[in-house]
Motif scaffolding. Sequence first.
Motif, PDB file in Angstrom:
ATOM      1  N   ALA B 136       0.830  -1.217   0.000  1.00 23.06           N
ATOM      2  CA  ALA B 136       0.000   0.000   0.000  1.00 23.06           C
ATOM      3  C   ALA B 136       0.860   1.260   0.000  1.00 23.06           C
ATOM      4  O   ALA B 136       0.589   2.202  -0.762  1.00 23.06           O
ATOM      5  CB  ALA B 136      -0.948  -0.004   1.201  1.00 23.06           C
ATOM      6  N   VAL B 137       1.906   1.291   0.804  1.00 25.59           N
ATOM      7  CA  VAL B 137       2.729   2.511   0.813  1.00 25.59           C
ATOM      8  C   VAL B 137       3.509   2.644  -0.498  1.00 25.59           C
ATOM      9  O   VAL B 137       3.700   3.754  -1.015  1.00 25.59           O
ATOM     10  CB  VAL B 137       3.673   2.595   2.046  1.00 25.59           C
ATOM     11  N   GLY B 138       3.953   1.519  -1.046  1.00 26.45           N
ATOM     12  CA  GLY B 138       4.653   1.592  -2.340  1.00 26.45           C
ATOM     13  C   GLY B 138       3.742   2.117  -3.439  1.00 26.45           C
ATOM     14  O   GLY B 138       4.130   2.968  -4.244  1.00 26.45           O
ATOM     15  N   ALA B 173       9.715  -2.321  -1.030  1.00 26.15           N
ATOM     16  CA  ALA B 173      10.810  -3.194  -0.610  1.00 26.15           C
ATOM     17  C   ALA B 173      11.475  -2.659   0.649  1.00 26.15           C
ATOM     18  O   ALA B 173      11.808  -3.429   1.565  1.00 26.15           O
ATOM     19  CB  ALA B 173      11.837  -3.324  -1.740  1.00 26.15           C
ATOM     20  N   GLY B 174      11.669  -1.353   0.691  1.00 29.17           N
ATOM     21  CA  GLY B 174      12.310  -0.754   1.859  1.00 29.17           C
ATOM     22  C   GLY B 174      11.491  -0.996   3.107  1.00 29.17           C
ATOM     23  O   GLY B 174      12.033  -1.310   4.181  1.00 29.17           O
ATOM     24  N   ARG B 175      10.186  -0.858   2.964  1.00 28.67           N
ATOM     25  CA  ARG B 175       9.310  -1.105   4.102  1.00 28.67           C
ATOM     26  C   ARG B 175       9.452  -2.535   4.607  1.00 28.67           C
ATOM     27  O   ARG B 175       9.561  -2.805   5.807  1.00 28.67           O
ATOM     28  CB  ARG B 175       7.862  -0.830   3.688  1.00 28.67           C
ATOM     29  N   SER B 221      17.487  -0.766  -4.717  1.00 27.00           N
ATOM     30  CA  SER B 221      17.656   0.519  -4.021  1.00 27.00           C
ATOM     31  C   SER B 221      17.493   0.336  -2.518  1.00 27.00           C
ATOM     32  O   SER B 221      18.293   0.846  -1.721  1.00 27.00           O
ATOM     33  CB  SER B 221      16.605   1.524  -4.517  1.00 27.00           C
ATOM     34  N   ALA B 222      16.461  -0.392  -2.146  1.00 26.22           N
ATOM     35  CA  ALA B 222      16.196  -0.599  -0.723  1.00 26.22           C
ATOM     36  C   ALA B 222      17.309  -1.425  -0.079  1.00 26.22           C
ATOM     37  O   ALA B 222      17.749  -1.159   1.045  1.00 26.22           O
ATOM     38  CB  ALA B 222      14.845  -1.289  -0.548  1.00 26.22           C
ATOM     39  N   LEU B 223      17.782  -2.413  -0.801  1.00 29.24           N
ATOM     40  CA  LEU B 223      18.825  -3.285  -0.268  1.00 29.24           C
ATOM     41  C   LEU B 223      20.142  -2.523  -0.105  1.00 29.24           C
ATOM     42  O   LEU B 223      20.858  -2.676   0.897  1.00 29.24           O
ATOM     43  CB  LEU B 223      18.990  -4.477  -1.210  1.00 29.24           C
TER      44      LEU B 223
END
Lengths: 456, 456
Positions: B136-138, B173-175, B221-223
């Motif tokens: 949802a946030v993505g 992904a970051g989340r 990017s998140a990784l």
Amino acid sequence: MADPRSGQPVPTAALAAFAAETRYEQLGPAVVRQVKRCLLDFLGQVIGAADEPALRHAQAAVEALGGRPQALVFGTGLRTSARQAALLNGVASNSLDFDDTHFPTVLHPTGPALSAALAVGEWQRVSGQELVAGFAVGFEVECRVALAVHPEHYEAGWHITGTAGTFGGAAAAGRLLGLDAQRMRWALGLAGSQAGGVREQFGAMAKALHVGNAAANGVFSALLARHGFDATEQIFEGRRGFPAVASSGQHLERLVDGLGQRWEFEHLGFKPYACGVVLHAVLDALLQIRTRHQPAPEEVERIEARVHPLVLELADRPEPESGLAARISVQHGAAMTLLDGACGASQFSDQAVQRPASVALRRKVALTADSSLGEDQAEVRLLLRDGRRLEARVEAASGSPRNPLSDQQLREKFHDLVWPYLPRWKEERLLELIERVEELEDAGAFADLLEPTESA
Amino acid sequence: MADPRSGQPVPTAALAAFAAETRYEQLGPAVVRQVKRCLLDFLGQVIGAADEPALRHAQAAVEALGGRPQALVFGTGLRTSARQAALLNGVASNSLDFDDTHFPTVLHPTGPALSAALAVGEWQRVSGQELVAGFAVGFEVECRVALAVHPEHYEAGWHITGTAGTFGGAAAAGRLLGLDAQRMRWALGLAGSQAGGVREQFGAMAKALHVGNAAANGVFSALLARHGFDATEQIFEGRRGFPAVASSGQHLERLVDGLGQRWEFEHLGFKPYACGVVLHAVLDALLQIRTRHQPAPEEVERIEARVHPLVLELADRPEPESGLAARISVQHGAAMTLLDGACGASQFSDQAVQRPASVALRRKVALTADSSLGEDQAEVRLLLRDGRRLEARVEAASGSPRNPLSDQQLREKFHDLVWPYLPRWKEERLLELIERVEELEDAGAFADLLEPTESA
């Protein structure tokens, strides 16, 4: 290669055929000599960047994902997939800000094309001549793509090494994967959809990622095309192709004019200082003053520099917060040159940024933009407490195409970078491999030598 | 989150905190319901795309590179690294041209954000509630980035799903990698340097690569950010940030206005037809005419359609050369609707494009641009040999936010896509998992169910 209606060359088809079909024998001795200088300069940097945080952090991310051990990350000894090895070597090649420059466009061309060529060359075990040819066509393609969108593309804020470099990575990798001209067109098309990087990242690790991505996404583009994944065949001339979309000005004739006859290698410069190329003329001038007059740093009252306007736009950073940011701080570069008489990697460490003497000198720098000066020129005046004025004017910065580094200077730069990481015998053997690269049966010899072993 | 000088919210900081810190409980039932519809629609497509050449070719390239078996490629059963699974599922999600649309921007938002969320969610074994929150946030981040550069960015020729989608992939992904707000800022910054894709690729496999890359580069990017690789903290508001560089118009207030209070899910539409969304109003009209009058195809003399100008710009293709190209051919879509009374995946196969009856009908289509019509509207008139004129006007295409598909219609679409690939019990079990996703302890349950087994 010509359009049946206009008779004009179709750029995508022409560049694809050039990349797929140019033979080693067509390169000529001047190109081969410059390729060896690129190899030397590149390998020095990727070995010397072994401890850079950008490389270490990116490697941790890559190791979390895994991959077949196809190619070596030169600085760290990891073997991973060709795509990821190209990524990490590309990151390493840029993270000391010591990489070469295509002066007409400020592109750093060797990082993307050679990271891709060495990774795929090792994986595919191509010959030394093929490695040279693959890198050379990749280099040429990316320089011409850069020329086709310069200066508007860079001025808009794109990092041209990240964008144009992706086409170079794709051409080099595609060549070494044996793509025919048709699939090479797809590979160039796919590169146009994977090109990116904005200049807002200058001063952060992400800048070096642009170089790594150019290489890695180039490899992936070529690999996709090899497996039949298609793309537009008009990435350059198409109405929604890369130049039209990513640049307010397009100069497509530069993609093909004299292709295969003249090479952009002649407009390449190697850096004598480990920092942004726009700083170099100022550092040259200060080095001349220092050598001639040996002014004591505490005697300096003011450092005045007249420079091309781009120097102020990119590198006017009186208070850099890190070694990375200091590499595009003309103030820090000037201070370190006066203090140490050198501007190598160690002058741009986080510690160097904190040195009180550097902080004090940085505050004495006064920059003036002067558009009558070239980007490789500068006028510097040092005002001392005793009233003396010491001046120097640089007509062509050392390392620029008009004032190139000698082979001996390049070997010294190489040695300064690699001695902490390589035993002397490996350094000498590496120099020898570079010198006779065209005789190698297996371009993987570089990786085989540099792979860490117990005895090293 | 506010600028200390102006008091205005700083968009990058605000979006990063939103992505990192929004709790499942804050989503509300309307968002959770729409998330389940997205899951259903997405999984139908990635399973149904199993035999698409784009997916098969991309998978061959990925398999050549290798990677840890962290996440499932739903259509094919391959387990590979989370980055590469996100890539292949993203490619699959777009390759039938059946994916959902954020109507204000023509973004296809679920592909990037959900491909990233499912791959990382499986790898990290997050809960069902976390999966929902991460997606949802993505989704919200990418829609807002798209709004911030629309329409100038798309008009310039960027494929907004490839560009804005990368931010959504990074946020999701970051989340799910547990980034704090600081590292989420870096992840968004890194997304801004990995975003790409030009519209010249429409009609080629490379278009679907944009969606896969948005997901995969978001994951990467998140990784990278998780491992300390830093980037600009002002990718949105920076002078050389993504909106400033990649769009002639910036609308940064849309990044933050009402963030967390209203959600872009309400402007989402699901496709009833397996082709470009700009075709849908025309197909609706023809389906109405066909249902009402059953005209014999050989009786049709001319098909006149008045449409929004974008339909002509994107989809005026009377002679599509492949099934892929036919998905953005209003002529082919119109012909197949009249012939088959349906426009699912099988109406856009390479074989369907060659059907003589389709070729004949395509040539009878006459398009007229009319800017008084919305993109989801059309007027169609059929002229028959016997002089009859059959007309229909569509005020809001089926599947558009003003005329949404029902849950039942979505389940029928799902069934039509998956029945050749899933045994009935797996299909039913999958529907059940989607329906109670918020109760799952392990979001990997989707992959566990869909992993091929001997007994399947």
